[in-house]
Design a protein around this motif. Structure first.
Motif, PDB file in Angstrom:
ATOM      1  N   VAL A 191       0.830  -1.192   0.000  1.00 32.23           N
ATOM      2  CA  VAL A 191       0.000   0.000   0.000  1.00 32.23           C
ATOM      3  C   VAL A 191       0.871   1.251   0.000  1.00 32.23           C
ATOM      4  O   VAL A 191       0.599   2.212  -0.732  1.00 32.23           O
ATOM      5  N   GLN A 192       1.929   1.243   0.781  1.00 30.98           N
ATOM      6  CA  GLN A 192       2.807   2.412   0.845  1.00 30.98           C
ATOM      7  C   GLN A 192       3.457   2.690  -0.505  1.00 30.98           C
ATOM      8  O   GLN A 192       3.488   3.839  -0.964  1.00 30.98           O
ATOM      9  N   GLN A 193       3.977   1.647  -1.158  1.00 34.29           N
ATOM     10  CA  GLN A 193       4.597   1.841  -2.464  1.00 34.29           C
ATOM     11  C   GLN A 193       3.582   2.342  -3.492  1.00 34.29           C
ATOM     12  O   GLN A 193       3.886   3.210  -4.317  1.00 34.29           O
ATOM     13  N   LEU A 194       2.381   1.797  -3.417  1.00 37.26           N
ATOM     14  CA  LEU A 194       1.328   2.192  -4.341  1.00 37.26           C
ATOM     15  C   LEU A 194       0.993   3.676  -4.172  1.00 37.26           C
ATOM     16  O   LEU A 194       0.908   4.430  -5.152  1.00 37.26           O
ATOM     17  N   ILE A 195       0.835   4.110  -2.937  1.00 33.33           N
ATOM     18  CA  ILE A 195       0.524   5.510  -2.668  1.00 33.33           C
ATOM     19  C   ILE A 195       1.657   6.416  -3.122  1.00 33.33           C
ATOM     20  O   ILE A 195       1.432   7.474  -3.724  1.00 33.33           O
ATOM     21  N   GLU A 196       2.889   6.002  -2.868  1.00 34.31           N
ATOM     22  CA  GLU A 196       4.042   6.811  -3.290  1.00 34.31           C
ATOM     23  C   GLU A 196       4.087   6.949  -4.804  1.00 34.31           C
ATOM     24  O   GLU A 196       4.343   8.051  -5.332  1.00 34.31           O
ATOM     25  N   ALA A 232      -4.035  10.508  -3.610  1.00 32.14           N
ATOM     26  CA  ALA A 232      -3.546   9.126  -3.732  1.00 32.14           C
ATOM     27  C   ALA A 232      -4.096   8.251  -2.599  1.00 32.14           C
ATOM     28  O   ALA A 232      -4.528   7.113  -2.828  1.00 32.14           O
ATOM     29  N   VAL A 233      -4.081   8.783  -1.389  1.00 33.72           N
ATOM     30  CA  VAL A 233      -4.619   8.035  -0.249  1.00 33.72           C
ATOM     31  C   VAL A 233      -6.109   7.782  -0.435  1.00 33.72           C
ATOM     32  O   VAL A 233      -6.612   6.687  -0.161  1.00 33.72           O
ATOM     33  N   HIS A 276     -11.026  -0.514   0.239  1.00 37.25           N
ATOM     34  CA  HIS A 276     -12.108  -0.575   1.226  1.00 37.25           C
ATOM     35  C   HIS A 276     -11.626  -0.480   2.673  1.00 37.25           C
ATOM     36  O   HIS A 276     -11.996  -1.285   3.526  1.00 37.25           O
ATOM     37  N   PHE A 277     -10.797   0.512   2.923  1.00 37.01           N
ATOM     38  CA  PHE A 277     -10.485   0.848   4.306  1.00 37.01           C
ATOM     39  C   PHE A 277     -10.582   2.357   4.471  1.00 37.01           C
ATOM     40  O   PHE A 277     -10.508   3.106   3.497  1.00 37.01           O
ATOM     41  N   GLN A 323      -2.260   0.169   7.326  1.00 40.65           N
ATOM     42  CA  GLN A 323      -2.378  -0.564   6.071  1.00 40.65           C
ATOM     43  C   GLN A 323      -1.133  -0.493   5.192  1.00 40.65           C
ATOM     44  O   GLN A 323      -1.028  -1.229   4.209  1.00 40.65           O
ATOM     45  N   LEU A 324      -0.190   0.361   5.548  1.00 37.48           N
ATOM     46  CA  LEU A 324       0.928   0.655   4.652  1.00 37.48           C
ATOM     47  C   LEU A 324       1.735  -0.560   4.246  1.00 37.48           C
ATOM     48  O   LEU A 324       2.232  -0.647   3.124  1.00 37.48           O
ATOM     49  N   GLY A 325       1.892  -1.515   5.143  1.00 31.70           N
ATOM     50  CA  GLY A 325       2.719  -2.687   4.840  1.00 31.70           C
ATOM     51  C   GLY A 325       1.985  -3.804   4.138  1.00 31.70           C
ATOM     52  O   GLY A 325       2.618  -4.804   3.736  1.00 31.70           O
ATOM     53  N   GLN A 326       0.687  -3.675   3.964  1.00 33.24           N
ATOM     54  CA  GLN A 326      -0.092  -4.728   3.326  1.00 33.24           C
ATOM     55  C   GLN A 326       0.187  -4.767   1.824  1.00 33.24           C
ATOM     56  O   GLN A 326       0.368  -3.732   1.182  1.00 33.24           O
ATOM     57  N   THR A 327       0.216  -5.977   1.262  1.00 38.52           N
ATOM     58  CA  THR A 327       0.389  -6.106  -0.187  1.00 38.52           C
ATOM     59  C   THR A 327      -0.960  -5.954  -0.883  1.00 38.52           C
ATOM     60  O   THR A 327      -2.010  -6.230  -0.305  1.00 38.52           O
TER      61      THR A 327
END
Length: 313
Positions: free
Chosen positions: A17-22, A46-47, A55-56, A64-68
């Motif tokens: 999630v973090q990489q996606l947002i970045e 982006a968030v 869905h969060f 959630q940042l570390g979730q794939t």
């Protein structure tokens, strides 16, 4: 930005999630797009996009940042991002959702994306400009999606709100939101050209965020605004046409201690120049700009003829 310049997100089993947002933030930051239809910067957008599709709640982002993110969700997000950048469509329309006053609303292209400065005045329950204990019957003119009417109903649990709108499409959206918020018994969506269908009604408070964009300003707006209904934005050369109609009539529909609260955006200066003797009370909002004013019943009745003359000249 043209379609050829958009680089889709790379699909990867290890995408967090973090990489996606970045990555989304970087793409939005370098795109030729306008922020201001719900959020005002690339990171927040982006968030919003990621949290909506996964869905969060955006407020839970740190957990959630570390979730794939699975490949299907990555592709779905990438497709939405592509349309956002290439077509300049406000994200709220692509997601069919937005937030106003802390509440979630359904939204689509039949209404403008809610962003009224009146929200901060609602959160203060219109105090100190009005006695909140006496607000029982409210009128929201030009309700659009119904967000202002619904936010007022949440703020005043004992009040009924008439939400007036001319556009049939906007009425459909407003009714969706009234049902989703379970307020059918207190928010009445009415098809009316301003006051035309309200004969005999009296309100403690009238609130309006009417169209207030002039012809010249309309031509200079970013492309995102052109995705919104023109009738909800443009009104006359100066942007004052509908505001003047409301000012001329509102005093007839207010109780003796009533109040009109109206947003006029960039036309505030033109309004004050046109009526230098009218004691517009400019209300403090988050933006700290002169965009929202209030006038009492007594003031509206005193200057009604002046407003009416301005309409006829």
């Amino acid at each position: 930005m043209s379609l050829s310049l958009y680089s889709p997100l790379s699909i990867s089993d290890q995408y967090t999630v973090q990489q996606l947002i970045e990555d989304i933030t970087a793409k939005l930051d370098t795109a030729d797009i306008f922020f201001g239809h719900g959020v005002d910067n690339a990171l927040d957008e982006a968030v919003w996009l990621v949290s909506s599709q996964l869905h969060f709640d955006a407020g839970e982002i740190d957990d959630q940042l570390g979730q794939t993110v699975d490949a299907g969700d990555q592709q779905k997000i990438s497709d939405i991002l592509q349309r956002r950048i290439n077509e300049h469509i406000p994200l709220a329309y692509l997601l069919k959702e937005t937030w106003f006053g802390g509440y979630k609303f359904y939204i689509d292209e039949r209404v403008i994306v809610p962003r009224s400065h009146i929200v901060s005045v609602i959160e203060d329950r219109f105090e100190p400009w009005s006695d909140s204990n006496n607000i029982k019957h409210v009128l929201d003119l030009c309700t659009g999606s119904g967000c202002i009417a619904i936010a007022i109903a949440h703020a005043f649990a004992d009040a009924t709100v008439d939400a007036v709108e001319l556009s049939p499409g906007a009425i459909e959206v407003a009714n969706i939101n009234v049902r989703q918020h379970g307020l059918q018994h207190r928010v009445n969506v009415i098809h009316s050209d301003l006051f035309s269908e309200l004969s005999g009604n009296q309100y403690d408070l009238i609130v309006s965020n009417p169209p207030y964009v002039g012809t010249e300003e309309m031509q200079s707006l970013p492309n995102e605004f052109l995705k919104e209904p023109n009738m909800a934005l443009e009104t006359g050369d100066e942007g004052l046409e509908i505001a003047l109609e409301i000012l001329a009539e509102a005093g007839k529909y207010l109780t003796p201690n009533g109040l009109l609260v109206m947003e006029v955006g960039n036309t505030a200066h033109a309004l004050q120049q046109r009526f230098p003797d009218v004691p517009f009370m400019w209300l403090a909002t988050y933006q700290e700009e002169d965009t929202v004013f209030a006038l009492t019943t007594e003031e509206l009745q005193k200057y009604a003829d002046i407003f009416l003359q301005a309409i006829n000249t």
